[in-house]
Design a protein around this motif. Structure first.
Motif, mmCIF file in Angstrom:
data_model
loop_
_atom_site.group_PDB
_atom_site.id
_atom_site.type_symbol
_atom_site.label_atom_id
_atom_site.label_comp_id
_atom_site.label_asym_id
_atom_site.label_seq_id
_atom_site.Cartn_x
_atom_site.Cartn_y
_atom_site.Cartn_z
ATOM 1 N N MET A 137 0.824 -1.216 0.000
ATOM 2 C CA MET A 137 0.000 0.000 0.000
ATOM 3 C C MET A 137 0.849 1.253 0.000
ATOM 4 S SD MET A 137 -3.464 -0.932 2.109
ATOM 5 C CE MET A 137 -2.873 -2.149 3.293
ATOM 6 N N THR A 138 1.951 1.247 0.743
ATOM 7 C CA THR A 138 2.852 2.398 0.750
ATOM 8 C C THR A 138 3.472 2.592 -0.631
ATOM 9 O OG1 THR A 138 3.300 2.094 3.102
ATOM 10 C CG2 THR A 138 4.899 3.390 1.837
ATOM 11 N N ALA A 139 3.930 1.516 -1.259
ATOM 12 C CA ALA A 139 4.545 1.608 -2.588
ATOM 13 C C ALA A 139 3.557 2.086 -3.643
ATOM 14 C CB ALA A 139 5.128 0.249 -2.992
ATOM 15 N N ALA A 140 2.276 1.803 -3.441
ATOM 16 C CA ALA A 140 1.250 2.217 -4.399
ATOM 17 C C ALA A 140 0.807 3.658 -4.177
ATOM 18 C CB ALA A 140 0.046 1.279 -4.313
ATOM 19 N N GLY A 141 1.320 4.307 -3.135
ATOM 20 C CA GLY A 141 0.996 5.712 -2.904
ATOM 21 C C GLY A 141 0.000 5.971 -1.795
ATOM 22 N N MET A 142 -0.385 4.939 -1.061
ATOM 23 C CA MET A 142 -1.285 5.133 0.069
ATOM 24 C C MET A 142 -0.452 5.485 1.300
ATOM 25 S SD MET A 142 -3.946 1.995 -0.665
ATOM 26 C CE MET A 142 -5.336 2.693 0.257
ATOM 27 N N ARG A 143 -1.061 6.207 2.233
ATOM 28 C CA ARG A 143 -0.322 6.571 3.440
ATOM 29 C C ARG A 143 -1.001 5.975 4.666
ATOM 30 N NH1 ARG A 143 -3.013 10.913 5.763
ATOM 31 N NH2 ARG A 143 -4.367 12.002 4.300
ATOM 32 N N LEU A 144 -0.187 5.640 5.626
ATOM 33 C CA LEU A 144 -0.693 5.107 6.881
ATOM 34 C C LEU A 144 -1.406 6.230 7.622
ATOM 35 C CD1 LEU A 144 -0.746 2.700 8.898
ATOM 36 C CD2 LEU A 144 1.376 3.621 9.863
#
Length: 163
Positions: A137-144
C-alpha cells in the motif's frame, strides 16, 4: 492494464464460479489461485450484487500476468463509493507470485482506475503482522493514517488536490 499485468473485470457469474473453484472458459489459473482471500473477495462481490446490485465499475478484478495470461490474484472494491466518494479496496496475490512487485503494480493501476471513475479517496487495511501488505500500500501511494489493536489503516485522498 499495466506493463506486466491486466486487471480483468469479473462478471457476477465469473465471481460465483471462482468462489465455487470453477475457472471461466478463458481463464488460466496460476498454481495456488484462487486462495482463501480471492474466494472471500469474489464472494463479497457476489453478495453485494445480490443485495444492492452490481457496483461495477467498482467490482472485482482478476490480476492476470500479460506474459502468460495466468491469474495470479484478485483485487477489487468492497462496493460503490460512499456519499463522500470514498471506496475501500482489498487484494491478494498467490504466494508463488509474491516478491515480484505485482501487488503494488496492480494496486497502483486500481487506484488510478478509481480516481478516473470519480472516487475521491480509497482506503485499505492490513493485519498488524502483514508487513508485505503494508509495503504494497505504501509503494502504491497510500499513506498510513491509523493503527488500532488489529489493523494498519491506509488512505489515498484526492479531495485536496487541484483538478
Amino acid at each position: 492494464m499495466t506493463t506486466r499485468l491486466a486487471l480483468h473485470p469479473m462478471s457476477p457469474a465469473e465471481a460465483a464460479d471462482l468462489v465455487a473453484g470453477r475457472p471461466a472458459p478463458d481463464a488460466l489459473w496460476a498454481p495456488g489461485y484462487p486462495d482463501e482471500g480471492d474466494r472471500f473477495g469474489a464472494g463479497r462481490y457476489v453478495r453485494t450484487c445480490e443485495t444492492v446490485g452490481d457496483p461495477r465499475p467498482f467490482g472485482a478484478f482478476e490480476i492476470r500476468r500479460r506474459e502468460d495470461g495466468q491469474a495470479i490474484g484478485g483485487m477489487g472494491f468492497h462496493g460503490a463509493p460512499d456519499e463522500e466518494g470514498q471506496v475501500t479496496i482489498g487484494y491478494s496475490v498467490v504466494p508463488a507470485a509474491r516478491g515480484n512487485g505485482y501487488a503494488s503494480e496492480a494496486l497502483r493501476a486500481l487506484l488510478e482506475f478509481a480516481r478516473a471513475q470519480g472516487a475521491t479517496s480509497v482506503k485499505g487495511d492490513a493485519n498488524l503482522d502483514n508487513t508485505g501488505s503494508h509495503r504494497v500500500m505504501t509503494a502504491a501511494g497510500m499513506r498510513l493514517v491509523g493503527v488500532d489493536d488489529q489493523l494498519h489503516h491506509y488512505l489515498v485522498d484526492w479531495t485536496d488536490e487541484e483538478s
